[in-house]
Design a protein around this motif. Structure first.
Motif, PDB file in Angstrom:
ATOM      1  N   GLN A  57       0.829  -1.210   0.000  1.00 42.63           N
ATOM      2  CA  GLN A  57       0.000   0.000   0.000  1.00 42.63           C
ATOM      3  C   GLN A  57       0.863   1.261   0.000  1.00 42.63           C
ATOM      4  OE1 GLN A  57      -1.825   1.087   3.761  1.00 42.63           O
ATOM      5  NE2 GLN A  57      -1.168  -0.840   4.676  1.00 42.63           N
ATOM      6  N   PHE A  58       2.167   1.063   0.170  1.00 44.96           N
ATOM      7  CA  PHE A  58       3.083   2.199   0.215  1.00 44.96           C
ATOM      8  C   PHE A  58       4.344   1.826  -0.540  1.00 44.96           C
ATOM      9  CE2 PHE A  58       6.837   4.071   2.272  1.00 44.96           C
ATOM     10  CZ  PHE A  58       6.549   5.419   2.162  1.00 44.96           C
ATOM     11  N   HIS A  59       4.918   2.774  -1.287  1.00 50.76           N
ATOM     12  CA  HIS A  59       6.201   2.521  -1.955  1.00 50.76           C
ATOM     13  C   HIS A  59       7.224   3.570  -1.537  1.00 50.76           C
ATOM     14  CE1 HIS A  59       5.032  -0.750  -4.533  1.00 50.76           C
ATOM     15  NE2 HIS A  59       3.988  -0.086  -4.989  1.00 50.76           N
ATOM     16  N   PHE A  60       8.448   3.125  -1.293  1.00 53.75           N
ATOM     17  CA  PHE A  60       9.533   4.062  -0.983  1.00 53.75           C
ATOM     18  C   PHE A  60      10.062   4.665  -2.287  1.00 53.75           C
ATOM     19  CE2 PHE A  60       9.629   1.239   2.707  1.00 53.75           C
ATOM     20  CZ  PHE A  60       9.645   2.180   3.724  1.00 53.75           C
ATOM     21  N   LYS A  61      10.118   5.997  -2.321  1.00 55.64           N
ATOM     22  CA  LYS A  61      10.502   6.672  -3.556  1.00 55.64           C
ATOM     23  C   LYS A  61      11.992   7.022  -3.572  1.00 55.64           C
ATOM     24  CE  LYS A  61       6.388   6.617  -5.135  1.00 55.64           C
ATOM     25  NZ  LYS A  61       6.114   5.520  -6.057  1.00 55.64           N
ATOM     26  N   TYR A  62      12.550   7.036  -4.778  1.00 57.30           N
ATOM     27  CA  TYR A  62      13.914   7.565  -4.945  1.00 57.30           C
ATOM     28  C   TYR A  62      13.858   9.077  -4.847  1.00 57.30           C
ATOM     29  CZ  TYR A  62      15.825   3.100  -6.467  1.00 57.30           C
ATOM     30  OH  TYR A  62      16.246   1.804  -6.515  1.00 57.30           O
ATOM     31  N   TYR A  63      14.882   9.631  -4.205  1.00 57.28           N
ATOM     32  CA  TYR A  63      14.962  11.082  -4.061  1.00 57.28           C
ATOM     33  C   TYR A  63      14.941  11.723  -5.448  1.00 57.28           C
ATOM     34  CZ  TYR A  63      16.572  15.600  -2.354  1.00 57.28           C
ATOM     35  OH  TYR A  63      16.665  16.916  -2.045  1.00 57.28           O
ATOM     36  N   GLY A  64      14.001  12.609  -5.688  1.00 55.50           N
ATOM     37  CA  GLY A  64      13.874  13.244  -6.992  1.00 55.50           C
ATOM     38  C   GLY A  64      12.924  12.522  -7.940  1.00 55.50           C
ATOM     39  N   PHE A  65      12.530  11.315  -7.586  1.00 56.85           N
ATOM     40  CA  PHE A  65      11.627  10.549  -8.457  1.00 56.85           C
ATOM     41  C   PHE A  65      10.322  10.205  -7.736  1.00 56.85           C
ATOM     42  CE2 PHE A  65      15.763   9.921 -10.360  1.00 56.85           C
ATOM     43  CZ  PHE A  65      15.495  10.066 -11.710  1.00 56.85           C
ATOM     44  N   GLU A  66       9.903  11.108  -6.851  1.00 52.98           N
ATOM     45  CA  GLU A  66       8.698  10.854  -6.068  1.00 52.98           C
ATOM     46  C   GLU A  66       7.463  10.775  -6.959  1.00 52.98           C
ATOM     47  OE1 GLU A  66      10.932  13.174  -5.442  1.00 52.98           O
ATOM     48  OE2 GLU A  66      11.777  12.686  -3.486  1.00 52.98           O
ATOM     49  N   TRP A  67       7.580  11.344  -8.163  1.00 56.84           N
ATOM     50  CA  TRP A  67       6.429  11.387  -9.061  1.00 56.84           C
ATOM     51  C   TRP A  67       6.181  10.057  -9.774  1.00 56.84           C
ATOM     52  CZ3 TRP A  67       8.453  10.533 -13.954  1.00 56.84           C
ATOM     53  CH2 TRP A  67       9.827  10.768 -14.086  1.00 56.84           C
ATOM     54  N   VAL A  68       7.109   9.127  -9.663  1.00 54.21           N
ATOM     55  CA  VAL A  68       6.913   7.829 -10.335  1.00 54.21           C
ATOM     56  C   VAL A  68       5.941   6.978  -9.512  1.00 54.21           C
ATOM     57  CG1 VAL A  68       8.039   5.770 -11.228  1.00 54.21           C
ATOM     58  CG2 VAL A  68       9.253   7.949 -11.236  1.00 54.21           C
ATOM     59  N   VAL A 110       9.972   0.425 -13.555  1.00 53.69           N
ATOM     60  CA  VAL A 110       9.703  -0.533 -12.477  1.00 53.69           C
ATOM     61  C   VAL A 110      10.722  -0.355 -11.344  1.00 53.69           C
ATOM     62  CG1 VAL A 110       9.741  -2.995 -11.887  1.00 53.69           C
ATOM     63  CG2 VAL A 110       8.510  -2.217 -13.914  1.00 53.69           C
ATOM     64  N   GLU A 111      11.988  -0.152 -11.703  1.00 52.62           N
ATOM     65  CA  GLU A 111      13.012   0.016 -10.664  1.00 52.62           C
ATOM     66  C   GLU A 111      12.787   1.261  -9.842  1.00 52.62           C
ATOM     67  OE1 GLU A 111      14.472  -2.454  -9.779  1.00 52.62           O
ATOM     68  OE2 GLU A 111      13.692  -3.343 -11.613  1.00 52.62           O
ATOM     69  N   LEU A 112      12.296   2.320 -10.491  1.00 54.69           N
ATOM     70  CA  LEU A 112      12.100   3.584  -9.771  1.00 54.69           C
ATOM     71  C   LEU A 112      10.882   3.544  -8.850  1.00 54.69           C
ATOM     72  CD1 LEU A 112      12.960   6.230 -12.519  1.00 54.69           C
ATOM     73  CD2 LEU A 112      14.268   5.695 -10.459  1.00 54.69           C
ATOM     74  N   LEU A 113      10.074   2.492  -8.960  1.00 47.42           N
ATOM     75  CA  LEU A 113       8.839   2.459  -8.166  1.00 47.42           C
ATOM     76  C   LEU A 113       9.090   2.317  -6.675  1.00 47.42           C
ATOM     77  CD1 LEU A 113       6.424   0.280 -10.318  1.00 47.42           C
ATOM     78  CD2 LEU A 113       6.241   2.712  -9.798  1.00 47.42           C
TER      79      LEU A 113
END
Lengths: 452, 363
Positions: A57-68, A110-113
């Protein structure tokens, strides 16, 4: 005829040495496509598309790629279908540029998710597939050539093959540099902890209980990573180096749960082999690709692309060193740890709970990340400060929805590193809702005190 | 390139060898030292002396419980009710001995959830009674099944045990418990050989399974038994009715039995307490793992003792204590909590056991 003569003259000049056979690139294309197809199907069949990208229900985002964002419902299966088809397209050289582009986009998306799924070899695949878009890997032994969508071209600029070799060399060499640390070399950590656990293996198993074996593996591993690119590049040492490649990766594959990575590396290093070797392989594939045309002249490298390749390599040479800009122990703070080929380098585990205070009532409560996260996410969270922070911000929003306007959220996290007893990881008094992530040093990570 | 390579090798290799020898000499332990621990012997001790006997006892007690229900339904007097209530407490306590071993056959039937989902749902139970429901194996009936449901029927003042349908449901619950207990107990005996054979440390190994299982259960003790009723997750709002064995009021003794069972397993103490075999504790000693508070094996053991001691300080039923003796409950909760990090982080990390209940690649 006259032109051919000029070619022959050019061949003797230093400039013409920049034109090399594209056969190794074509073979690499086929191998890479097939491996990626295998990896995608394996991922699918293990149910990980659901477990890692649909269930959470939650995904950890890459810094700067929160929009993915992950696609809803079963749409992630569509992404993986495109990825698998694109991998086939790469292997066959079928609408190659489009296939390579689609593969890079779907795979990297997929990796950035979710950072919790970060693996070095996924980063490697993203980088290689990005470069592949710009390489003329479909100009021989491909369906594009067979169907006249691209001219048969047997030779091209030096960079077209060697950028892949450089990429592989960087992966190995930097993985080796990362091993040049006190724990790895002089304590045989973490191998001293990991190897006895595998003592049940056939043949080598009983050896793994001995401490000297851990030292031998550590030193061999460091030596291998640092030198194998050079030994592969050198014609004389290449056969021995390749035997070492096979031995090293088969060993790591049998000892650790590292998925398809060993196979990717074993097959990728074939690109270091001679043109003749690759031409023989392509000859075997003639029934599939049927080259009838006459080779076009060697493909030149546009200046812009050359600049981009050089920038790409330079970036990778510099980026792993960013950790030097941060205070503290790299393995502890993990500031500048990712995207740097630090592979199987430490044994780190943690346990995290969050404490929440409602400042208006003074009431306090505990939050267990496992109530919101998958086991894998929970495990990654507990040892990585940026994830701990991200999750605190998620909790802040969750509790704001429950009517607590400005909750105070702190984290109590215990982490063990390389077998040293667990200790507090971050400042348990820092209200993480008031901290924002950035490239600045995270001063709320408690300093690492070594046992000795 | 060639010169560089030659130079690289001639300089680097001696340097590496020298460094290795140096590091070997500087170390106080000789390189020939090895981890001397027989994991197969530990697994054999676990299955033969702890797991099979405790599931056996549980099945025996569940059968007696079933008989006691029959006896009570026949006689209907105060004495047989008393006997039945005691039999429930005995079986519920025997269940605490095995609930941490939710691996293999127990995991296959989700034994813990099937028999001990609480708080139980009196509305659901009454509905089942009214409808004469005889099949309670579906997921929707987890809150109307097992020990919490029996605890409600036998100890709640709102239940009329003279009602024939209620009496039928009581029998149904006891039969259900006995059936599950017997089948899981039998299946453990059938899986003895494969349990011992899986002597690695990966997720599928018996060590990996058991370390994960006792960790999961220990967190259930912390969160479900104490934390949730005490309002630890709800910003201080207590939920007395969410206590285990809420109607009978013997939650604390169940919690102590549960922790004691995990501690005995950790120490490798046989179910009949007669002897001690190879254990997690011995494994940690063999690995020589230390913490900031001393040797890990001792830290874990004394933290178990501390948790049990502080639980014993809670003298009233937990459902009262969460409101009227909140400090004692909090102290016990923290003492239980303190061991989670050692059991879940330090111990598995030292053993190379993956603490994750999810299949995934690493790198």
């Amino acid at each position: 005829m006259a032109i051919k003569n000029i070619d022959q003259v050019l061949l003797a000049t230093p400039y013409s040495r920049l034109q090399i056979s594209l056969a190794p690139l074509a073979v690499f294309r086929i191998i890479f496509g097939l491996l990626m197809l295998f990896a995608t199907l394996r991922f699918w069949l293990k149910g990980w598309i659901h477990d890692l990208y649909i269930a959470p229900q939650f995904h950890f985002k890459y810094y700067g790629f929160e929009w993915v964002q992950a696609l809803p419902g079963n749409w992630m299966y569509v992404i993986f279908t495109i990825m698998a088809l694109a991998a086939i397209g790469i292997a066959l050289g079928f609408y190659y540029r489009i296939s390579a582009t689609l593969f890079f986009l779907t795979f990297t998306y997929v990796e950035l998710l979710d950072v919790a799924n970060y693996l070095n070899h996924y980063y490697f695949v993203s980088l290689v597939s990005l470069v592949m878009i710009f390489l003329p890997a479909h100009r021989l032994s491909s369906l594009d050539v067979r169907h006249d969508r691209a001219p048969l071209t047997k030779e091209g600029n030096w960079w077209y093959v060697n950028i892949i070799r450089l990429q592989l060399a960087i992966v190995y060499f930097y993985a080796g540099v990362a091993k040049l640390n006190n724990d790895w070399l002089f304590e045989a950590l973490p191998l001293k902890m990991w190897l006895p656990a595998q003592a049940g293996l056939p043949i080598i198993g009983p050896l793994l209980d001995y401490e000297w074996v851990a030292y031998a593996f550590s030193w061999f591993g460091a030596f291998y990573d640092l030198t194998v690119p050079f030994f592969l590049w050198n014609k004389k040492t290449r056969p021995y180096a390749f035997i070492a490649v096979i031995a090293f990766h088969v060993l790591t594959w049998s000892l650790f749960p590292i998925g398809v990575f060993p196979w990717v590396m074993i097959f990728s290093t074939l690109i270091f082999f001679s043109d003749d070797f690759h031409k023989k392989i392509l000859h075997l594939l003639k029934p599939v690709f049927k080259n009838h045309q006459i080779s076009a002249s060697p493909i030149k490298l546009p200046t812009l692309l050359k600049g981009a390749f050089i920038a790409f390599i330079c970036f990778q040479l510099i980026w792993p060193w960013r950790f030097l800009a941060y205070p503290g122990h790299l393995f502890w703070t993990e500031q500048g740890y990712r995207l740097s080929w630090r592979v199987m380098l430490m044994e780190k585990a943690g346990y995290a709970i969050y404490h929440i205070t409602d400042p208006t009532t003074g009431n306090t409560g505990e939050i267990h990340p496992g109530d919101y996260l998958t086991p894998n996410q929970e495990k990654q969270l507990a040892t990585q400060p940026d994830l701990i922070l991200q999750f605190a911000h998620f909790l802040e929003k969750e509790y704001q929805k429950k009517g607590i306007e400005d909750p105070i959220i702190t984290a109590e996290v215990y982490v063990t590193l390389n077998g040293q007893g667990s200790r507090l990881f971050i400042d348990p008094n820092t209200d993480l809702t008031k901290v924002n992530d950035s490239f600045a040093p995270k001063n709320w990570i408690l300093p690492y005190e070594s046992r000795d | 390139m060639k010169n560089f390579l030659t130079g690289f090798c001639t300089k680097l290799i001696p340097a590496l060898v020298a460094g290795m020898l140096l590091s070997a000499c500087g170390d106080d332990k000789p390189l020939s030292s090895k981890v001397d621990f027989d994991r197969k012997a530990m697994l054999t001790n676990w299955i033969d002396n702890i797991i099979i006997p405790s599931f056996d006892q549980f099945a025996t007690d569940a059968n007696s419980l079933q008989t006691s229900v029959k006896d009570y339904l026949k006689k209907g007097d105060q004495g047989s009710l008393q006997n039945l209530q005691n039999e429930l407490i005995t079986t519920y306590t025997a269940f605490q001995q095995i609930k941490a071993f939710e691996a293999g056959p127990a995991e296959d039937v989700s034994l813990r959830a099937s028999l001990n989902t609480y708080p139980t749902d009196p509305g659901k139970i009454n509905q089942n009674i009214l409808n004469g429901n005889t099949n309670i194996s579906s997921a929707s009936n987890l809150t109307a099944r097992g020990f919490p449901a029996m605890d409600y029927l036998l100890f709640s003042p709102n239940v009329d045990l003279n009602d024939p349908k209620t009496r039928a449901y009581l029998q149904l619950l006891a039969n259900d418990i006995a059936a599950l207990a017997n089948s899981v107990s039998t299946n453990w005996k059938n899986e003895r050989a494969s349990f011992i054979a899986a002597s690695g440390t990966d997720l599928g190994s018996s060590l990996g399974q058991m370390v994960n299982a006792i960790n999961k259960d220990y967190e259930v003790v912390k969160n479900a038994k104490i934390g949730f009723p005490a309002g630890k997750k709800t910003l201080g709002k207590t939920y007395p009715e969410a206590c285990e064995a809420y109607y009978g009021g013997y939650s604390i003794s169940l919690a102590i039995a549960n922790i004691k069972a995990i501690q005995n397993f950790y120490q490798g103490v046989s179910f009949d307490q007669s002897r001690k075999g190879l254990s997690l504790e011995d494994y940690i000693i063999a690995l020589g793992t230390t913490t900031d508070n001393g040797d890990l094996d001792i830290v874990i053991d004394s933290q178990f003792d501390e948790a049990i001691k502080l639980l014993q300080n809670i003298t009233t039923p937990l459902s009262d204590a969460v409101n009227n003796d909140a400090d004692a409950v909090s102290d016990a909760y923290l003492a239980i909590q303190q061991n989670v990090r050692y059991l879940k982080v330090d111990m598995p990390s030292a053993m190379g056991v993956l603490i994750t209940y999810q299949d995934n690649d690493g790198d």
